[in-house]
Structures are given as C-alpha cells and as structure tokens.
Design a protein around this motif. Structure first.
Motif, PDB file in Angstrom:
ATOM      1  N   ILE A   1      12.139   3.654 -12.628  1.00  0.00           N
ATOM      2  CA  ILE A   1      13.004   3.075 -13.283  1.00  0.00           C
ATOM      3  C   ILE A   1      13.069   3.828 -14.734  1.00  0.00           C
ATOM      4  O   ILE A   1      12.103   4.064 -15.239  1.00  0.00           O
ATOM      5  CB  ILE A   1      12.670   1.633 -13.494  1.00  0.00           C
TER       6      ILE A   1
ATOM      7  N   SER B   1       7.665  -0.373 -11.872  1.00  0.00           N
ATOM      8  CA  SER B   1       8.694  -1.281 -12.298  1.00  0.00           C
ATOM      9  C   SER B   1       8.320  -2.796 -11.746  1.00  0.00           C
ATOM     10  O   SER B   1       8.210  -3.587 -12.572  1.00  0.00           O
ATOM     11  CB  SER B   1       9.939  -0.889 -11.593  1.00  0.00           C
TER      12      SER B   1
ATOM     13  N   ARG C   1       1.977   6.810  -1.912  1.00  0.00           N
ATOM     14  CA  ARG C   1       2.348   6.017  -2.882  1.00  0.00           C
ATOM     15  C   ARG C   1       1.941   4.702  -2.982  1.00  0.00           C
ATOM     16  O   ARG C   1       1.619   3.968  -3.916  1.00  0.00           O
ATOM     17  CB  ARG C   1       3.989   6.140  -2.845  1.00  0.00           C
TER      18      ARG C   1
ATOM     19  N   ALA D   1      11.544  -0.773   4.811  1.00  0.00           N
ATOM     20  CA  ALA D   1      12.129  -1.792   4.662  1.00  0.00           C
ATOM     21  C   ALA D   1      13.310  -2.283   5.728  1.00  0.00           C
ATOM     22  O   ALA D   1      13.526  -3.600   5.806  1.00  0.00           O
ATOM     23  CB  ALA D   1      12.822  -1.658   3.153  1.00  0.00           C
TER      24      ALA D   1
ATOM     25  N   GLU E   1       7.160  -0.712   0.459  1.00  0.00           N
ATOM     26  CA  GLU E   1       7.111   0.878   0.367  1.00  0.00           C
ATOM     27  C   GLU E   1       6.744   1.239   1.568  1.00  0.00           C
ATOM     28  O   GLU E   1       5.926   0.791   2.286  1.00  0.00           O
ATOM     29  CB  GLU E   1       6.112   1.142  -0.870  1.00  0.00           C
TER      30      GLU E   1
ATOM     31  N   GLY F   1      11.365  -0.485  -2.616  1.00  0.00           N
ATOM     32  CA  GLY F   1      11.029   0.513  -3.279  1.00  0.00           C
ATOM     33  C   GLY F   1      10.034   0.652  -4.459  1.00  0.00           C
ATOM     34  O   GLY F   1      10.136   0.255  -5.498  1.00  0.00           O
TER      35      GLY F   1
ATOM     36  N   ASP G   1      15.785  -0.425  -4.749  1.00  0.00           N
ATOM     37  CA  ASP G   1      15.310   0.779  -5.470  1.00  0.00           C
ATOM     38  C   ASP G   1      14.914   1.646  -4.381  1.00  0.00           C
ATOM     39  O   ASP G   1      13.743   2.202  -4.718  1.00  0.00           O
ATOM     40  CB  ASP G   1      14.826   0.432  -6.598  1.00  0.00           C
TER      41      ASP G   1
HETATM   42  C1  LIG Z   1      13.110   5.299  -6.840  1.00  0.00           C
HETATM   43  S1  LIG Z   1      11.612   4.936  -6.006  1.00  0.00           S
HETATM   44  C2  LIG Z   1      10.990   3.215  -6.668  1.00  0.00           C
HETATM   45  C3  LIG Z   1      10.658   3.509  -7.979  1.00  0.00           C
HETATM   46  C4  LIG Z   1       9.833   2.108  -8.397  1.00  0.00           C
HETATM   47  N1  LIG Z   1      11.014   1.093  -7.992  1.00  0.00           N
HETATM   48  C5  LIG Z   1       9.963   2.093  -9.886  1.00  0.00           C
HETATM   49  O1  LIG Z   1      11.248   2.166 -10.762  1.00  0.00           O
HETATM   50  O2  LIG Z   1       8.683   2.129 -10.417  1.00  0.00           O
HETATM   51  C6  LIG Z   1      11.907   4.775  -4.298  1.00  0.00           C
HETATM   52  C7  LIG Z   1      10.982   4.420  -3.322  1.00  0.00           C
HETATM   53  O3  LIG Z   1      11.355   3.711  -2.312  1.00  0.00           O
HETATM   54  C8  LIG Z   1      10.679   4.376  -1.014  1.00  0.00           C
HETATM   55  N2  LIG Z   1      11.462   4.207   0.085  1.00  0.00           N
HETATM   56  C9  LIG Z   1      12.698   4.719   0.285  1.00  0.00           C
HETATM   57  N3  LIG Z   1      13.269   4.432   1.388  1.00  0.00           N
HETATM   58  C10 LIG Z   1      12.528   3.181   1.629  1.00  0.00           C
HETATM   59  C11 LIG Z   1      12.700   2.397   2.985  1.00  0.00           C
HETATM   60  N4  LIG Z   1      13.596   2.510   3.973  1.00  0.00           N
HETATM   61  N5  LIG Z   1      11.724   1.559   3.261  1.00  0.00           N
HETATM   62  C12 LIG Z   1      10.522   1.520   2.355  1.00  0.00           C
HETATM   63  N6  LIG Z   1      10.385   2.290   1.115  1.00  0.00           N
HETATM   64  C13 LIG Z   1      11.334   3.316   1.014  1.00  0.00           C
HETATM   65  C14 LIG Z   1      10.341   5.758  -1.336  1.00  0.00           C
HETATM   66  O4  LIG Z   1       9.130   6.134  -0.551  1.00  0.00           O
HETATM   67  C15 LIG Z   1      10.092   5.793  -2.901  1.00  0.00           C
HETATM   68  O5  LIG Z   1       8.600   5.645  -3.121  1.00  0.00           O
END
Ligand SMILES: C[S@@+](CC[C@H](N)C(=O)[O-])C[C@H]1O[C@@H](n2cnc3c(N)ncnc32)[C@H](O)[C@@H]1O
Length: 198
Positions: free
Chosen positions: A23, A53, A76, A100, A71, A47, A117
C-alpha cells in the motif's frame, strides 16, 4: 511503540526493495483516518503480501479486534508470518492461506472493514463477496482501482485488458447501485471507498 514503528518501517523498506506492491503512503493515510474515526473491530483483507498493510491497520484495533487476511503465495505467506510475529501481532492477524476465490465463499462472519488488494481481474467477484460479508455500518476499500490511469482513459491494449475491464465494472457497479455510496479518490493508484446507504 517507537521500536514497533522502526520494525514496521523495516518491513516496508524490505518489501519495496523486493518490488512487492504494498500500500502507498497516501492511500494508507486515508484509510487510517477512517480507522481512527470508525468503530472497527473486525477487518478482512484480500491480498496480504508481506503483511505490511495488515500490520499498519492492526495498530488502530482494540485488543479484541482481529484481522483475517487472505494470501495464496506461499513465499509471501512465510514472510508475512515472520513479520506479524516480529511486531507481536500473531493474536490479532490471521492469515487465511489459499486463493481468495475459494476462501471467500466459505466465510460467514461479518466484518466492519474489507480491504480489497489482490488480483485486479477478480475485483467484481471480490465485491460481491465483500458486500455479503459487510456489516451494515461497514466500509469497503478497493486499492489500485484506477490502475496507472488506464481505468478512466480509453486504454484498450490486450495486455491488461481483463484487469482494466474488471476495474471499470467495479466502479460502475459500486457507483450505479442505489444501495451503495461510493467515492473514488486519486490517491496512490486509486482508492474506491464504498458504504451501504442508510
Ligand atoms: C498488492 S499485494 C497486497 C499488498 C498488501 N495488502 C499491502 O499493502 O501490504 C497483492 C497480493 O495479493 C495476492 N493475491 C492476488 N490474487 C490473489 C487471490 N486470488 N487469492 C489470494 N491472494 C491473491 C498476491 O499474491 C499478492 O501478494
């Protein structure tokens, strides 16, 4: 507290150095203002990445408040677990491991705040699930809603078309539904804020 802030800063710097999209500061500031004002006890995040975040949000929760964060990337997840332990928040932040798209339909308890996110091509699905899981006084934030400016432009290149179309649909659905109140802020990569109309 200062020590905790230092650790959180280190988590942020490490994530940025590893090019993990966490974020942005101005987006976080907006959400923190809501966290200060609203009575938020249960947060759902879609996410987790490195947990940055979720850790920042947890600083605004009361002792009995919780964050469930989803996640699917195993590397990660491990890093997020370490980070959550480093700041002593294992009792408040639960990582739900997996996709998700599969996990959300299994959730039943309501949340006061939902932070979307993750995969941009799935935002309308996440919205549908978020609306089902939101308390009446709750709030949904969707990050990256303007995606580098593509969403409100006439961008139509093949590469990010699915993501861009899905984000456009998210904005249309949240702004045209008469039961919802939505604001789109030009902070970070764009932030949509949605509440149920009273
Ligand atoms: C933008 S990052 C999240 C950043 C975090 N919210 C932060 O601000 O610190 C997006 C994350 O979502 C995960 N992601 C993407 N699509 C997903 C899904 N369908 N299910 C679970 N995780 C997912 C990715 O692996 C990635 O680590």
């Amino acid at each position: 507290m200062d020590n905790k802030k230092n650790i959180i800063n280190q988590i942020k710097e490490k994530s940025l150095n590893e090019h993990i999209p966490i974020i942005m500061d101005d987006t976080l500031e907006v959400i923190e203002e809501y966290l200060k004002k609203m009575n938020i006890n249960r947060i759902l995040e879609i996410g987790t990445a490195t947990g940055y975040s979720a850790i920042c949000f947890s600083l605004f929760l009361k002792d009995d408040g919780i964050i469930d964060t989803i996640e699917r990337d195993s590397v990660r997840i491990e890093e997020a677990k370490n980070n959550i332990e480093l700041v002593g928040k294992t009792n408040q932040i639960n990582i739900l491991e997996g996709d998700a798209v599969e996990i959300l339909p299994t959730l039943k308890e309501k949340y006061d705040m939902i932070f979307i996110d993750a995969a941009k091509g799935k935002y309308t699905f996440f919205l549908k699930e978020a609306l089902r899981l939101l308390n009446n006084d709750g709030i949904i934030f969707a990050d990256n809603i303007l995606y580098k400016g593509y969403v409100l432009s006439d961008y139509n290149k093949h590469k990010q078309r699915t993501a861009v179309n899905n984000l456009r649909k998210y904005i249309k659905e949240t702004t045209e539904d008469e039961n919802l109140e939505t604001e789109i802020l030009h902070v970070g990569d764009g932030l949509a804020i949605t509440k149920l109309k009273k």
